[in-house]
Design a protein around this motif. Structure first.
Motif, PDB file in Angstrom:
ATOM      1  N   GLN A   1       5.177  -1.415  -3.813  1.00 39.88           N
ATOM      2  CA  GLN A   1       6.348  -1.389  -2.942  1.00 39.88           C
ATOM      3  C   GLN A   1       5.990  -1.612  -1.469  1.00 39.88           C
ATOM      4  OE1 GLN A   1       9.486  -1.237  -4.269  1.00 39.88           O
ATOM      5  NE2 GLN A   1       8.300  -1.420  -6.150  1.00 39.88           N
ATOM      6  N   GLY A   2       4.704  -1.748  -1.149  1.00 37.42           N
ATOM      7  CA  GLY A   2       4.315  -1.970   0.243  1.00 37.42           C
ATOM      8  C   GLY A   2       3.191  -1.063   0.684  1.00 37.42           C
ATOM      9  N   SER A   3       3.069  -0.886   1.991  1.00 35.45           N
ATOM     10  CA  SER A   3       1.901  -0.227   2.580  1.00 35.45           C
ATOM     11  C   SER A   3       1.697   1.203   2.099  1.00 35.45           C
ATOM     12  CB  SER A   3       2.029  -0.232   4.108  1.00 35.45           C
ATOM     13  OG  SER A   3       1.886  -1.539   4.616  1.00 35.45           O
ATOM     14  N   ILE A   4       2.749   2.002   2.064  1.00 36.43           N
ATOM     15  CA  ILE A   4       2.612   3.397   1.643  1.00 36.43           C
ATOM     16  C   ILE A   4       2.124   3.460   0.201  1.00 36.43           C
ATOM     17  CG2 ILE A   4       3.819   5.575   1.293  1.00 36.43           C
ATOM     18  CD1 ILE A   4       3.468   4.871   4.198  1.00 36.43           C
TER      19      ILE A   4
ATOM     20  N   GLN B   1      -0.071  -1.819   6.555  1.00 35.01           N
ATOM     21  CA  GLN B   1       0.475  -1.852   7.915  1.00 35.01           C
ATOM     22  C   GLN B   1      -0.227  -0.828   8.798  1.00 35.01           C
ATOM     23  OE1 GLN B   1       4.839  -1.643   8.211  1.00 35.01           O
ATOM     24  NE2 GLN B   1       4.586  -0.130   9.842  1.00 35.01           N
ATOM     25  N   GLY B   2      -0.607  -1.223   9.999  1.00 36.11           N
ATOM     26  CA  GLY B   2      -1.259  -0.306  10.918  1.00 36.11           C
ATOM     27  C   GLY B   2      -0.361   0.843  11.334  1.00 36.11           C
ATOM     28  N   GLY B   3      -0.989   1.983  11.597  1.00 32.44           N
ATOM     29  CA  GLY B   3      -0.248   3.138  12.077  1.00 32.44           C
ATOM     30  C   GLY B   3       0.220   4.095  11.007  1.00 32.44           C
ATOM     31  N   LEU B   4      -0.119   3.844   9.743  1.00 32.84           N
ATOM     32  CA  LEU B   4       0.366   4.685   8.653  1.00 32.84           C
ATOM     33  C   LEU B   4      -0.708   5.589   8.053  1.00 32.84           C
ATOM     34  CD1 LEU B   4       2.546   2.063   6.723  1.00 32.84           C
ATOM     35  CD2 LEU B   4       3.295   3.687   8.468  1.00 32.84           C
ATOM     36  N   ALA B   5      -1.961   5.421   8.442  1.00 32.91           N
ATOM     37  CA  ALA B   5      -3.062   6.158   7.826  1.00 32.91           C
ATOM     38  C   ALA B   5      -2.975   7.650   8.127  1.00 32.91           C
ATOM     39  CB  ALA B   5      -4.398   5.604   8.308  1.00 32.91           C
ATOM     40  N   THR B   6      -3.323   8.461   7.111  1.00 32.72           N
ATOM     41  CA  THR B   6      -3.347   9.918   7.233  1.00 32.72           C
ATOM     42  C   THR B   6      -4.800  10.394   7.282  1.00 32.72           C
ATOM     43  OG1 THR B   6      -3.384  10.263   4.848  1.00 32.72           O
ATOM     44  CG2 THR B   6      -1.215  10.039   5.895  1.00 32.72           C
ATOM     45  N   ASP B   7      -4.976  11.692   7.478  1.00 28.50           N
ATOM     46  CA  ASP B   7      -6.331  12.254   7.472  1.00 28.50           C
ATOM     47  C   ASP B   7      -7.011  12.024   6.128  1.00 28.50           C
ATOM     48  OD1 ASP B   7      -6.064  13.117  10.067  1.00 28.50           O
ATOM     49  OD2 ASP B   7      -5.472  15.160   9.528  1.00 28.50           O
ATOM     50  N   ARG B   8      -6.257  12.158   5.039  1.00 31.08           N
ATOM     51  CA  ARG B   8      -6.848  11.907   3.724  1.00 31.08           C
ATOM     52  C   ARG B   8      -7.311  10.451   3.616  1.00 31.08           C
ATOM     53  NH1 ARG B   8      -4.005  11.227  -2.194  1.00 31.08           N
ATOM     54  NH2 ARG B   8      -5.936  11.134  -3.387  1.00 31.08           N
ATOM     55  N   ASP B   9      -6.488   9.526   4.114  1.00 34.45           N
ATOM     56  CA  ASP B   9      -6.868   8.117   4.076  1.00 34.45           C
ATOM     57  C   ASP B   9      -8.180   7.888   4.828  1.00 34.45           C
ATOM     58  OD1 ASP B   9      -4.446   7.554   2.758  1.00 34.45           O
ATOM     59  OD2 ASP B   9      -3.402   7.264   4.671  1.00 34.45           O
TER      60      ASP B   9
ATOM     61  N   ALA C   1      -4.177  -4.124  -4.312  1.00 33.29           N
ATOM     62  CA  ALA C   1      -2.801  -3.664  -4.099  1.00 33.29           C
ATOM     63  C   ALA C   1      -2.088  -4.715  -3.260  1.00 33.29           C
ATOM     64  CB  ALA C   1      -2.794  -2.305  -3.411  1.00 33.29           C
ATOM     65  N   ALA C   2      -1.149  -5.452  -3.898  1.00 34.68           N
ATOM     66  CA  ALA C   2      -0.712  -6.734  -3.342  1.00 34.68           C
ATOM     67  C   ALA C   2       0.723  -6.773  -2.832  1.00 34.68           C
ATOM     68  CB  ALA C   2      -0.887  -7.821  -4.405  1.00 34.68           C
ATOM     69  N   GLY C   3       1.431  -5.634  -2.818  1.00 31.57           N
ATOM     70  CA  GLY C   3       2.823  -5.716  -2.395  1.00 31.57           C
ATOM     71  C   GLY C   3       3.684  -6.349  -3.474  1.00 31.57           C
ATOM     72  N   SER C   4       4.871  -6.794  -3.093  1.00 33.06           N
ATOM     73  CA  SER C   4       5.807  -7.350  -4.073  1.00 33.06           C
ATOM     74  C   SER C   4       5.807  -8.875  -4.021  1.00 33.06           C
ATOM     75  CB  SER C   4       7.228  -6.822  -3.812  1.00 33.06           C
ATOM     76  OG  SER C   4       7.629  -7.109  -2.482  1.00 33.06           O
ATOM     77  N   PRO C   5       6.017  -9.542  -5.149  1.00 32.48           N
ATOM     78  CA  PRO C   5       6.075 -11.005  -5.164  1.00 32.48           C
ATOM     79  C   PRO C   5       7.131 -11.528  -4.190  1.00 32.48           C
ATOM     80  CG  PRO C   5       5.956 -10.143  -7.391  1.00 32.48           C
ATOM     81  CD  PRO C   5       6.158  -8.955  -6.490  1.00 32.48           C
ATOM     82  N   GLY C   6       6.789 -12.596  -3.486  1.00 34.74           N
ATOM     83  CA  GLY C   6       7.695 -13.161  -2.492  1.00 34.74           C
ATOM     84  C   GLY C   6       7.410 -12.688  -1.085  1.00 34.74           C
ATOM     85  N   GLY C   7       6.665 -11.580  -0.951  1.00 37.74           N
ATOM     86  CA  GLY C   7       6.322 -11.072   0.375  1.00 37.74           C
ATOM     87  C   GLY C   7       5.025 -11.673   0.887  1.00 37.74           C
ATOM     88  N   ALA C   8       4.781 -11.506   2.183  1.00 38.32           N
ATOM     89  CA  ALA C   8       3.574 -12.058   2.794  1.00 38.32           C
ATOM     90  C   ALA C   8       2.316 -11.419   2.228  1.00 38.32           C
ATOM     91  CB  ALA C   8       3.630 -11.884   4.307  1.00 38.32           C
ATOM     92  N   TYR C   9       2.358 -10.099   1.979  1.00 35.42           N
ATOM     93  CA  TYR C   9       1.176  -9.423   1.433  1.00 35.42           C
ATOM     94  C   TYR C   9       0.759 -10.072   0.107  1.00 35.42           C
ATOM     95  CZ  TYR C   9       1.220  -5.415   4.686  1.00 35.42           C
ATOM     96  OH  TYR C   9       1.137  -4.616   5.798  1.00 35.42           O
ATOM     97  N   HIS C  10       1.732 -10.304  -0.752  1.00 30.45           N
ATOM     98  CA  HIS C  10       1.416 -10.870  -2.067  1.00 30.45           C
ATOM     99  C   HIS C  10       0.875 -12.290  -1.925  1.00 30.45           C
ATOM    100  CE1 HIS C  10       1.868 -11.799  -6.358  1.00 30.45           C
ATOM    101  NE2 HIS C  10       1.940 -10.494  -6.545  1.00 30.45           N
ATOM    102  N   ALA C  11       1.456 -13.057  -1.006  1.00 31.95           N
ATOM    103  CA  ALA C  11       0.982 -14.430  -0.791  1.00 31.95           C
ATOM    104  C   ALA C  11      -0.463 -14.431  -0.289  1.00 31.95           C
ATOM    105  CB  ALA C  11       1.896 -15.147   0.186  1.00 31.95           C
TER     106      ALA C  11
END
Length: 297
Positions: A72-75, A92-100, A40-50
């Motif tokens: 679309q990103g972390s979520i 991104q840190g801080g977004l994890a749920t109990d299911r995650d 899961a790589a994020g969108s082209p042009g963003g740091a995640y994808h790079a």
């Protein structure tokens, strides 16, 4: 033939035990690692994808094909991982749920993603709280940037009107800011993001400092307080012209808990190779960090 019958009469218990041991070993043995994984790589042009492209190249050298899945990103990355539609992703840190936490595991924190707030140079604002009546792009619905922006707006209190929560994000938000279509734009993004670099050196906008960064980090477990040092972007042009305090979650590499251990080992090696280099925000050897995570290691 009678010799074989005599042998089995005497030693059949040992033969049964031996066969059982072989069968048990075959059952318990890990299957061969997969030759293909989905990232899961994020969108082209963003740091995640790079970064995902760098993982793709390194794992290809080990015979593992990495399919990059645009998101679309972390979520979005967390959703795909939870639903077994991706095997690994940057989050991104801080977004994890109990299911995650039930389904996913973290390989470690990889790099800080500062919460950047850029404003037009002619807009009167010295802190995030001064933007309550402005036009601010804070990312798309459900994005990590938007969730963090809303949390910080709540920290600063007061009335935030609807135009302070526009859904533009990434390069689109940066373009709108430079065109004067918005007064400010917020991003939770790596310093390596192309649009962040472009905004840092543009004279038409300026970066807002978070003077109370340590207090915000104390209030939010997922945040750290960091400093963008004077001149670190451009020594010759003295950009920035002063130390800028910021807050930052840390991006982490997340995998499904059932991912083959051999692939995990390759990802750990790749993460060390990619993220142990120094950056404008961290010295060499600081990352990956197994402590800067919000999922089981």
């Amino acid at each position: 033939m009678s010799g074989l019958r005599d042998f089995l009469k005497v030693y059949w218990p040992l033969v049964v035990v031996a066969l059982a041991g072989v069968l048990l070993a075959l059952v318990l043995m890990d299957p061969a690692p997969p030759k293909n994984i989905r990232f899961a790589a994020g969108s082209p042009g963003g740091a995640y994808h790079a970064f995902a492209e760098r993982y793709q190249r390194l794992l290809a050298e080990e015979g593992v094909e990495v399919e990059l899945v645009e998101t679309q990103g972390s979520i979005d990355n967390l959703r795909l991982l939870d639903d077994s539609e991706a095997d690994v992703g940057l989050v991104q840190g801080g977004l994890a749920t109990d299911r995650d936490r039930e389904e996913l595991r973290s390989i470690g924190g990889l790099f800080p993603e500062p919460f950047w707030v850029f404003v037009r140079s002619d807009f009167p604002a010295e802190s995030l709280g001064d933007l309550r009546a402005g036009r601010i792009a804070i990312g798309g619905d459900g994005s990590g940037t938007r969730i963090l922006a809303l949390d910080l707006q709540a920290d600063y209190g007061g009335e935030w009107i609807e135009t302070t929560r526009l859904t533009l994000s990434g390069t689109t938000a940066a373009d709108a800011l430079l065109a004067g279509e918005v007064d400010a734009a917020a991003f939770a993004a790596s310093v390596e993001s192309s649009y962040i670099d472009r905004l840092l050196v543009n004279e038409d906008v300026r970066l807002l400092p978070f003077e109370r960064a340590p207090a915000l980090a104390r209030r939010h477990e997922a945040l750290s307080d960091i400093i963008l040092l004077r001149g670190v972007v451009d020594i010759g042009e003295d950009i920035p012209a002063a130390d800028v305090p910021l807050v930052a979650p840390v991006a982490q590499l997340v995998v499904r808990k059932d991912l083959h251990p051999a692939i995990e080992a390759l990802l750990i090696d790749a993460a060390t190779s990619i993220h142990s280099e120094g950056t404008l925000l961290a010295p060499a050897g600081h990352y990956p960090d197994p402590d800067l995570i919000d999922l089981p290691i």
